[in-house]
Design an enzyme around this catalytic site. Structure first.
Site, short mmCIF file in Angstrom:
data_model
loop_
_atom_site.label_atom_id
_atom_site.label_comp_id
_atom_site.label_asym_id
_atom_site.label_seq_id
_atom_site.Cartn_x
_atom_site.Cartn_y
_atom_site.Cartn_z
N GLU A 5 0.81 -1.23 0.00
CA GLU A 5 0.00 0.00 0.00
C GLU A 5 0.84 1.28 0.00
O GLU A 5 0.71 2.13 0.87
CB GLU A 5 -0.96 -0.02 1.19
CG GLU A 5 -1.91 -1.20 1.16
CD GLU A 5 -2.83 -1.28 2.37
OE1 GLU A 5 -2.78 -0.38 3.23
OE2 GLU A 5 -3.59 -2.27 2.46
N ASN A 27 1.86 -5.27 -3.11
CA ASN A 27 0.46 -5.53 -2.77
C ASN A 27 -0.28 -4.23 -2.50
O ASN A 27 0.25 -3.34 -1.83
CB ASN A 27 0.42 -6.43 -1.52
CG ASN A 27 -0.96 -6.97 -1.22
OD1 ASN A 27 -1.59 -7.58 -2.08
ND2 ASN A 27 -1.44 -6.76 0.00
N HIS A 68 -10.71 -6.08 -1.97
CA HIS A 68 -11.74 -5.80 -0.96
C HIS A 68 -12.86 -5.06 -1.69
O HIS A 68 -12.75 -3.85 -1.94
CB HIS A 68 -11.18 -4.93 0.16
CG HIS A 68 -10.16 -5.60 1.01
ND1 HIS A 68 -10.43 -6.72 1.78
CD2 HIS A 68 -8.85 -5.30 1.24
CE1 HIS A 68 -9.34 -7.08 2.44
NE2 HIS A 68 -8.37 -6.25 2.12
N GLU A 104 -6.51 -10.50 -0.86
CA GLU A 104 -7.29 -10.21 0.36
C GLU A 104 -8.77 -10.14 0.01
O GLU A 104 -9.48 -9.22 0.38
CB GLU A 104 -6.81 -8.90 1.00
CG GLU A 104 -5.32 -8.88 1.30
CD GLU A 104 -4.87 -7.62 2.03
OE1 GLU A 104 -5.71 -6.97 2.69
OE2 GLU A 104 -3.68 -7.29 1.95
N ASP A 139 -12.61 -10.22 -0.30
CA ASP A 139 -13.90 -10.31 0.38
C ASP A 139 -14.84 -9.34 -0.31
O ASP A 139 -14.42 -8.41 -0.98
CB ASP A 139 -13.81 -10.04 1.89
CG ASP A 139 -12.99 -8.82 2.26
OD1 ASP A 139 -12.95 -7.86 1.47
OD2 ASP A 139 -12.40 -8.80 3.35
#
Length: 288
Positions: free
Chosen positions: A116, A157, A193, A222, A224
């Site tokens: 990030e 990432n 996400h 990650e 979801d």
């Protein structure tokens, strides 16, 4: 995988052991967890997760080495208070990256090495790392990690880079430059996400293809898909569509070879604590 829940909830552990062929530590490998005091390492939960994976014939993704968040207070306070010079901050970072990578050498298939580093606008995030060490810190971290474990696949990432937008453009440009400079970055992690209140990211498959064209492996790291509660059949249908599109796009691009859910059950999901009134983001509900 939440290491504390893994140790305390047999049902959680059984699902983790049987439904997946790879595991990632939710928090147990982050800087504040493994080096709570300068030079003093606590490998307990991280080692337990690796042992769990080996026992169940699972691969392990390492997450994460250098990030602006979840850093130990001795480090953040020391930097802000001026206790460390720039040279000392660089040495601290290098030592941490080398020690963590060496500790897990041969046991980690993929590492989220830098996490990030960009804002949604595509500008560089002005983290403590960027402020103290300049933009070259990213390339250095990859070099240090590669020297410590040449066999591990090293990833950049980030979130919000699933489709084509200013942030994914900036990440693409960075990775293209690093690759051209023979920096040992071998993959890009798209966190994914997502939320049902937002449309699926534009240009998703095209974006995967352009990263693949750089010679990078691609992981969805990650995943979801959160829902604004209460649930309705329409919201669940949108969630299903988002999950299906994530998988379909990855399967269409050979370089995309890894998908990680950020938690698999709603009981232990991070979502409700960060997104008020949202949840039900994972395949398993709160009753598993």
């Amino acid at each position: 995988i939440n290491a504390e829940v893994l140790a305390s909830d047999q049902r959680y552990a059984a699902i983790a052991a049987t439904e997946f062929n790879s595991v990632t530590a939710e928090n147990a490998m982050k800087w504040e967890s493994v080096e709570p005091a300068q030079g003093e390492y606590d490998w307990g939960q991280a080692d337990e997760l690796v042992e769990f994976a080996m026992k169940n014939d699972q691969a392990v993704r390492g997450h994460t080495q250098v990030w602006h968040s979840q850093m130990p207070t001795w480090l953040t306070a020391g930097i802000k208070d001026g206790d460390f010079s720039r040279a000392e901050v660089r040495a601290i970072m290098k030592n941490h990256v080398v020690q963590v990578t060496k500790h897990f050498k041969g046991k980690i298939r993929q590492w989220d090495v830098v996490n990030e580093a960009f804002n949604d606008s595509g500008t560089e995030r002005h983290s403590l790392w960027r402020e103290y060490l300049g933009k070259d810190y990213i390339a250095n971290v990859f070099r240090w990690a590669h020297e410590a474990d040449p066999e591990a696949k090293l990833f950049y990432n980030d979130f919000g880079i699933e489709g084509i937008n200013p942030k994914s453009d900036a990440v693409y440009d960075l990775l293209k430059k690093l690759r051209a400079g023979e920096v040992p970055v071998e993959g890009v992690g798209l966190q994914a996400h997502l939320g049902t209140q937002h449309p699926f990211p534009d240009g998703y498959e095209e974006n995967l293809k352009r990263f693949a064209d750089l010679g990078l492996e691609i992981s969805l790291t990650e995943v979801d898909v959160r829902i604004e509660l209460p649930l309705t059949s329409a919201k669940v249908a949108t969630q299903t569509s988002h999950y299906k599109a994530i998988l379909k796009g990855c399967l269409a691009v050979p370089a995309c070879n890894y998908i990680t859910l950020w938690g698999f059950d709603d009981r232990n999901s991070w979502m409700p604590g960060w997104f008020d009134g949202e949840g039900s983001a994972t395949p398993f509900d709160a009753k598993y």
